[in-house]
Motif scaffolding. Sequence first.
Motif, PDB file in Angstrom:
ATOM      1  N   MET A   1      29.242  24.237  40.339  1.00 53.12           N
ATOM      2  CA  MET A   1      30.768  25.343  40.505  1.00 53.12           C
ATOM      3  C   MET A   1      30.075  26.639  41.162  1.00 53.12           C
ATOM      4  N   ASN A   2      30.822  27.122  42.336  1.00 50.38           N
ATOM      5  CA  ASN A   2      30.308  28.361  42.999  1.00 50.38           C
ATOM      6  C   ASN A   2      30.367  29.633  42.259  1.00 50.38           C
ATOM      7  N   GLU A   3      30.039  29.876  41.516  1.00 46.50           N
ATOM      8  CA  GLU A   3      29.812  31.344  40.887  1.00 46.50           C
ATOM      9  C   GLU A   3      30.704  31.910  41.037  1.00 46.50           C
ATOM     10  N   LYS A   4      30.132  32.729  42.585  1.00 47.78           N
ATOM     11  CA  LYS A   4      30.556  33.349  43.483  1.00 47.78           C
ATOM     12  C   LYS A   4      32.737  33.526  43.023  1.00 47.78           C
ATOM     13  N   ALA A   5      32.652  32.071  43.355  1.00 43.11           N
ATOM     14  CA  ALA A   5      34.262  32.243  43.263  1.00 43.11           C
ATOM     15  C   ALA A   5      34.832  32.148  41.836  1.00 43.11           C
ATOM     16  N   GLU A   6      34.364  31.431  41.002  1.00 34.79           N
ATOM     17  CA  GLU A   6      34.674  31.282  39.825  1.00 34.79           C
ATOM     18  C   GLU A   6      34.783  32.634  38.607  1.00 34.79           C
ATOM     19  N   LYS A   7      34.235  33.995  39.445  1.00 37.88           N
ATOM     20  CA  LYS A   7      34.248  34.947  39.104  1.00 37.88           C
ATOM     21  C   LYS A   7      34.924  35.750  39.272  1.00 37.88           C
ATOM     22  N   LEU A   8      34.877  35.841  40.408  1.00 39.90           N
ATOM     23  CA  LEU A   8      36.236  36.396  41.160  1.00 39.90           C
ATOM     24  C   LEU A   8      37.295  36.117  40.988  1.00 39.90           C
ATOM     25  N   TYR A   9      37.764  35.115  40.590  1.00 41.89           N
ATOM     26  CA  TYR A   9      39.407  34.048  40.152  1.00 41.89           C
ATOM     27  C   TYR A   9      39.595  34.216  38.658  1.00 41.89           C
ATOM     28  N   SER A  10      38.244  35.331  37.704  1.00 42.64           N
ATOM     29  CA  SER A  10      38.579  35.614  36.383  1.00 42.64           C
ATOM     30  C   SER A  10      38.780  36.597  36.469  1.00 42.64           C
ATOM     31  N   GLU A  11      38.279  37.535  37.786  1.00 41.70           N
ATOM     32  CA  GLU A  11      38.733  39.504  37.610  1.00 41.70           C
ATOM     33  C   GLU A  11      39.872  38.865  38.107  1.00 41.70           C
ATOM     34  N   LEU A  12      40.476  38.070  38.792  1.00 42.07           N
ATOM     35  CA  LEU A  12      42.131  38.376  39.080  1.00 42.07           C
ATOM     36  C   LEU A  12      43.430  37.925  37.808  1.00 42.07           C
ATOM     37  N   ILE A  13      42.455  37.008  37.366  1.00 39.73           N
ATOM     38  CA  ILE A  13      43.452  37.550  35.331  1.00 39.73           C
ATOM     39  C   ILE A  13      42.842  38.073  34.678  1.00 39.73           C
ATOM     40  N   ASN A  14      41.940  38.344  34.634  1.00 41.04           N
ATOM     41  CA  ASN A  14      41.462  39.620  33.665  1.00 41.04           C
ATOM     42  C   ASN A  14      41.934  40.342  33.497  1.00 41.04           C
ATOM     43  N   SER A  15      41.478  41.315  34.963  1.00 39.82           N
ATOM     44  CA  SER A  15      41.768  42.415  35.435  1.00 39.82           C
ATOM     45  C   SER A  15      42.473  43.123  35.730  1.00 39.82           C
ATOM     46  N   LYS A  73      34.854  22.861  40.925  1.00 36.67           N
ATOM     47  CA  LYS A  73      34.724  22.193  39.627  1.00 36.67           C
ATOM     48  C   LYS A  73      34.886  20.724  39.601  1.00 36.67           C
ATOM     49  N   ASN A  74      35.583  20.223  40.349  1.00 35.44           N
ATOM     50  CA  ASN A  74      35.476  18.246  40.563  1.00 35.44           C
ATOM     51  C   ASN A  74      34.199  18.352  41.402  1.00 35.44           C
ATOM     52  N   LYS A  75      33.548  18.784  41.750  1.00 31.55           N
ATOM     53  CA  LYS A  75      32.928  18.520  42.629  1.00 31.55           C
ATOM     54  C   LYS A  75      33.122  17.720  43.718  1.00 31.55           C
ATOM     55  N   ARG A  76      34.630  18.590  44.406  1.00 30.97           N
ATOM     56  CA  ARG A  76      34.623  17.707  45.147  1.00 30.97           C
ATOM     57  C   ARG A  76      34.245  18.920  46.884  1.00 30.97           C
ATOM     58  N   TRP A  77      33.469  19.909  46.319  1.00 31.51           N
ATOM     59  CA  TRP A  77      33.063  20.451  47.822  1.00 31.51           C
ATOM     60  C   TRP A  77      31.828  19.820  48.345  1.00 31.51           C
ATOM     61  N   ASN A  78      31.715  18.934  49.237  1.00 27.37           N
ATOM     62  CA  ASN A  78      30.466  18.990  50.072  1.00 27.37           C
ATOM     63  C   ASN A  78      30.577  19.178  51.261  1.00 27.37           C
ATOM     64  N   GLU A  79      29.475  18.502  51.712  1.00 25.25           N
ATOM     65  CA  GLU A  79      29.363  17.892  53.317  1.00 25.25           C
ATOM     66  C   GLU A  79      30.460  17.211  53.631  1.00 25.25           C
ATOM     67  N   GLU A 196      33.036  30.663  53.610  1.00 27.13           N
ATOM     68  CA  GLU A 196      32.076  31.659  54.778  1.00 27.13           C
ATOM     69  C   GLU A 196      31.715  32.359  54.173  1.00 27.13           C
ATOM     70  N   ILE A 197      32.612  32.956  53.023  1.00 30.04           N
ATOM     71  CA  ILE A 197      31.950  34.543  52.672  1.00 30.04           C
ATOM     72  C   ILE A 197      31.468  33.786  51.020  1.00 30.04           C
ATOM     73  N   LEU A 198      32.412  33.190  50.485  1.00 31.10           N
ATOM     74  CA  LEU A 198      31.471  33.231  48.862  1.00 31.10           C
ATOM     75  C   LEU A 198      30.882  31.801  48.625  1.00 31.10           C
ATOM     76  N   LYS A 199      29.665  30.811  50.361  1.00 27.35           N
ATOM     77  CA  LYS A 199      28.770  30.246  49.747  1.00 27.35           C
ATOM     78  C   LYS A 199      27.385  30.811  49.335  1.00 27.35           C
ATOM     79  N   GLU A 200      27.258  29.884  48.801  1.00 33.22           N
ATOM     80  CA  GLU A 200      26.054  30.712  47.842  1.00 33.22           C
ATOM     81  C   GLU A 200      24.793  30.758  48.163  1.00 33.22           C
TER      82      GLU A 200
END
Length: 200
Positions: A1-15, A73-79, A196-200
């Motif tokens: 899971m891309n932690e930046k994306a997960e954190k950002l999405y949680s922030e939108l919902i929670n904050s 989340k579904n491990k579909r983001w790949n090359e 491009e912005i969120l990749k770790e």
Amino acid sequence: MNEKAEKLYSELINSKGLPSNEERRSVLNENMENLLSKDINCFSCTGLCCTFVSNSMQTDPIQTLELYTFLHKNKRWNEELISELKEVIRNNRLDYEIQTGLGSTFRRTYTCPFFNKGPKGCSIDPEWKPFGCLGFNARSPGASEGSDCTSDMNLLKKREDLYEAKEDISNSYLKELLGLDWDKLPMPVALLKLDEILKE
């Protein structure tokens, strides 16, 4: 899971108070279930609405982040997927904008990279799909090849009226935080720009 994306999405919902992806699509998915109970579905169709014949789906930053989150989340983001997105963009010139002269951009069509040929062809769960996809349905049983299908603009407007204020706040926040210079882009283009912005 891309932690930046997960954190950002949680922030939108929670904050930022953005209702969940499921809630904001509920009116559209309930309509689809209602149509299904009346035997009105896409099962007789080859899915032309998802191909270059009709599809010009664009997504805003929130919908793009949600889809990006779903794919991770579904491990579909790949090359392989990234290469497919790039191929769709290249083959349909989605990265080349044509101004209409009316203050808007010409929308190019493309075959959705998440479309599997045949009935029930979408590989994205309904709780994460773009709103426009969910709002486009058959109007009568046995519809095929787009013979009796349309966007339910009244239903899409109803959904928008319920959540537009919160979505506007979250979209503006994402644009400022990530330095996005777009409101909506063709889905493959939007996904790659976000990556491009969120990749770790």
